[in-house]
Design a protein around this motif. Structure first.
Motif, PDB file in Angstrom:
ATOM      1  N   GLU A 159       0.858  -1.183   0.000  1.00 12.46           N
ATOM      2  CA  GLU A 159       0.000   0.000   0.000  1.00 12.46           C
ATOM      3  C   GLU A 159       0.894   1.234   0.000  1.00 12.46           C
ATOM      4  O   GLU A 159       1.777   1.370   0.840  1.00 12.46           O
ATOM      5  CB  GLU A 159      -0.899  -0.027   1.226  1.00 12.46           C
ATOM      6  CG  GLU A 159      -1.980   1.021   1.213  1.00 12.46           C
ATOM      7  CD  GLU A 159      -2.804   0.990   2.486  1.00 12.46           C
ATOM      8  OE1 GLU A 159      -3.854   1.628   2.532  1.00 12.46           O
ATOM      9  OE2 GLU A 159      -2.359   0.332   3.449  1.00 12.46           O
ATOM     10  N   VAL A 160       0.656   2.103  -0.945  1.00 14.87           N
ATOM     11  CA  VAL A 160       1.422   3.344  -1.028  1.00 14.87           C
ATOM     12  C   VAL A 160       0.441   4.499  -0.958  1.00 14.87           C
ATOM     13  O   VAL A 160      -0.465   4.604  -1.791  1.00 14.87           O
ATOM     14  CB  VAL A 160       2.224   3.420  -2.343  1.00 14.87           C
ATOM     15  CG1 VAL A 160       3.038   4.703  -2.382  1.00 14.87           C
ATOM     16  CG2 VAL A 160       3.129   2.216  -2.496  1.00 14.87           C
ATOM     17  N   LYS A 161       0.598   5.326   0.043  1.00 13.77           N
ATOM     18  CA  LYS A 161      -0.277   6.483   0.184  1.00 13.77           C
ATOM     19  C   LYS A 161       0.531   7.749  -0.088  1.00 13.77           C
ATOM     20  O   LYS A 161       1.593   7.955   0.489  1.00 13.77           O
ATOM     21  CB  LYS A 161      -0.862   6.551   1.596  1.00 13.77           C
ATOM     22  CG  LYS A 161      -1.932   5.528   1.857  1.00 13.77           C
ATOM     23  CD  LYS A 161      -2.581   5.780   3.217  1.00 13.77           C
ATOM     24  CE  LYS A 161      -3.681   4.752   3.470  1.00 13.77           C
ATOM     25  NZ  LYS A 161      -4.379   5.000   4.746  1.00 13.77           N
ATOM     26  N   ILE A 162      -0.001   8.557  -0.951  1.00 12.83           N
ATOM     27  CA  ILE A 162       0.699   9.778  -1.323  1.00 12.83           C
ATOM     28  C   ILE A 162      -0.224  10.964  -1.077  1.00 12.83           C
ATOM     29  O   ILE A 162      -1.356  10.991  -1.572  1.00 12.83           O
ATOM     30  CB  ILE A 162       1.117   9.737  -2.806  1.00 12.83           C
ATOM     31  CG1 ILE A 162       1.997   8.512  -3.065  1.00 12.83           C
ATOM     32  CG2 ILE A 162       1.834  11.016  -3.193  1.00 12.83           C
ATOM     33  CD1 ILE A 162       2.243   8.245  -4.541  1.00 12.83           C
ATOM     34  N   GLU A 163       0.252  11.894  -0.319  1.00 12.31           N
ATOM     35  CA  GLU A 163      -0.526  13.115  -0.099  1.00 12.31           C
ATOM     36  C   GLU A 163       0.086  14.239  -0.916  1.00 12.31           C
ATOM     37  O   GLU A 163       1.289  14.402  -0.968  1.00 12.31           O
ATOM     38  CB  GLU A 163      -0.527  13.492   1.384  1.00 12.31           C
ATOM     39  CG  GLU A 163      -1.384  12.587   2.219  1.00 12.31           C
ATOM     40  CD  GLU A 163      -1.902  13.310   3.467  1.00 12.31           C
ATOM     41  OE1 GLU A 163      -1.362  14.378   3.792  1.00 12.31           O
ATOM     42  OE2 GLU A 163      -2.839  12.796   4.100  1.00 12.31           O
ATOM     43  N   MET A 164      -0.782  14.987  -1.548  1.00 13.38           N
ATOM     44  CA  MET A 164      -0.309  16.079  -2.384  1.00 13.38           C
ATOM     45  C   MET A 164      -0.871  17.397  -1.895  1.00 13.38           C
ATOM     46  O   MET A 164      -1.989  17.763  -2.255  1.00 13.38           O
ATOM     47  CB  MET A 164      -0.720  15.827  -3.838  1.00 13.38           C
ATOM     48  CG  MET A 164       0.006  14.647  -4.440  1.00 13.38           C
ATOM     49  SD  MET A 164      -0.737  14.077  -5.962  1.00 13.38           S
ATOM     50  CE  MET A 164      -2.188  13.257  -5.321  1.00 13.38           C
ATOM     51  N   PRO A 165      -0.136  18.081  -1.062  1.00 12.83           N
ATOM     52  CA  PRO A 165      -0.634  19.359  -0.566  1.00 12.83           C
ATOM     53  C   PRO A 165      -0.785  20.355  -1.699  1.00 12.83           C
ATOM     54  O   PRO A 165       0.041  20.396  -2.621  1.00 12.83           O
ATOM     55  CB  PRO A 165       0.446  19.801   0.432  1.00 12.83           C
ATOM     56  CG  PRO A 165       1.661  19.032   0.065  1.00 12.83           C
ATOM     57  CD  PRO A 165       1.204  17.754  -0.579  1.00 12.83           C
ATOM     58  N   GLN A 166      -1.831  21.106  -1.646  1.00 15.00           N
ATOM     59  CA  GLN A 166      -2.081  22.096  -2.680  1.00 15.00           C
ATOM     60  C   GLN A 166      -1.458  23.426  -2.275  1.00 15.00           C
ATOM     61  O   GLN A 166      -1.336  23.726  -1.095  1.00 15.00           O
ATOM     62  CB  GLN A 166      -3.591  22.304  -2.860  1.00 15.00           C
ATOM     63  CG  GLN A 166      -4.280  21.082  -3.385  1.00 15.00           C
ATOM     64  CD  GLN A 166      -3.740  20.684  -4.748  1.00 15.00           C
ATOM     65  OE1 GLN A 166      -3.762  21.467  -5.680  1.00 15.00           O
ATOM     66  NE2 GLN A 166      -3.257  19.466  -4.859  1.00 15.00           N
ATOM     67  N   PRO A 167      -1.075  24.204  -3.247  1.00 14.12           N
ATOM     68  CA  PRO A 167      -0.630  25.565  -2.926  1.00 14.12           C
ATOM     69  C   PRO A 167      -1.774  26.317  -2.258  1.00 14.12           C
ATOM     70  O   PRO A 167      -2.918  26.273  -2.708  1.00 14.12           O
ATOM     71  CB  PRO A 167      -0.287  26.171  -4.289  1.00 14.12           C
ATOM     72  CG  PRO A 167      -0.927  25.276  -5.292  1.00 14.12           C
ATOM     73  CD  PRO A 167      -1.006  23.922  -4.665  1.00 14.12           C
ATOM     74  N   GLU A 168      -1.449  26.994  -1.168  1.00 13.29           N
ATOM     75  CA  GLU A 168      -2.482  27.634  -0.359  1.00 13.29           C
ATOM     76  C   GLU A 168      -3.286  28.642  -1.171  1.00 13.29           C
ATOM     77  O   GLU A 168      -4.491  28.660  -1.146  1.00 13.29           O
ATOM     78  CB  GLU A 168      -1.833  28.335   0.837  1.00 13.29           C
ATOM     79  CG  GLU A 168      -1.338  27.362   1.885  1.00 13.29           C
ATOM     80  CD  GLU A 168      -2.476  26.550   2.498  1.00 13.29           C
ATOM     81  OE1 GLU A 168      -3.520  27.155   2.794  1.00 13.29           O
ATOM     82  OE2 GLU A 168      -2.328  25.335   2.648  1.00 13.29           O
ATOM     83  N   ALA A 169      -2.573  29.503  -1.849  1.00 15.59           N
ATOM     84  CA  ALA A 169      -3.267  30.508  -2.644  1.00 15.59           C
ATOM     85  C   ALA A 169      -2.590  30.581  -4.004  1.00 15.59           C
ATOM     86  O   ALA A 169      -1.400  30.863  -4.096  1.00 15.59           O
ATOM     87  CB  ALA A 169      -3.208  31.880  -1.960  1.00 15.59           C
ATOM     88  N   SER A 170      -3.349  30.308  -5.017  1.00 16.31           N
ATOM     89  CA  SER A 170      -2.788  30.387  -6.354  1.00 16.31           C
ATOM     90  C   SER A 170      -3.179  31.712  -6.976  1.00 16.31           C
ATOM     91  O   SER A 170      -4.300  32.184  -6.800  1.00 16.31           O
ATOM     92  CB  SER A 170      -3.288  29.223  -7.207  1.00 16.31           C
ATOM     93  OG  SER A 170      -4.690  29.210  -7.210  1.00 16.31           O
ATOM     94  N   ALA A 171      -2.249  32.317  -7.687  1.00 16.11           N
ATOM     95  CA  ALA A 171      -2.491  33.645  -8.245  1.00 16.11           C
ATOM     96  C   ALA A 171      -3.513  33.560  -9.376  1.00 16.11           C
ATOM     97  O   ALA A 171      -3.634  32.541 -10.015  1.00 16.11           O
ATOM     98  CB  ALA A 171      -1.190  34.238  -8.759  1.00 16.11           C
TER      99      ALA A 171
END
Lengths: 88, 88
Positions: free
Chosen positions: A76-88
């Motif tokens: 099992e491979v879990k990958i979290e991809m945080p998003q940029p907080e505020a995109s221009a």
């Protein structure tokens, strides 16, 4: 798709943390052959390498879990991809 | 590992057909971002290509299923690997 709600029915309480997640589950069931070479760890590395071509992966955000049970191997491979907080 | 028995708790009645099985499940959960490009089909092809480096795969023995549900995409690849009937 009942197994989905099972797999993903984890606590979703932290609504403020909206992250994309990618989860890879690899199940190797050996019924016909005796145990061969254990290729899962290396296969896992290659699979993550392929995935990283499509999504940005921070190596720190990868959690790998390998379980064995009789003739069964589950990777099992879990990958979290945080998003940029505020995109221009 | 209760979800294992769930995932694999299929009929195992045909005991004479002992096949190795490899099952790949890829779950893409989009919570933080709006829908981006759909990379799963191509990613799946590459993942299968990687797996085929480790195990012999007959293209006919690959079953692919892609389901979408809200922000969730689930790609399931089932690979059956028949064993040689009699090995020397």
């Amino acid at each position: 798709m009942s197994f989905l709600s099972f797999l993903l029915g984890e606590k979703k309480t932290s609504a403020s943390v909206a992250k994309d997640r990618l989860q890879l589950i690899l199940i190797n069931e050996r019924r016909g052959s005796s145990a061969g070479p254990d290729f899962l760890p290396q296969l896992q590395q290659e699979l993550v390498a392929v995935i990283s071509k499509y999504v940005k992966i921070n190596p720190d955000d990868i959690k790998v879990n390998l379980e064995r049970q009789d003739s069964l191997e589950v990777l099992e491979v879990k990958i979290e991809m945080p998003q940029p907080e505020a995109s221009a």
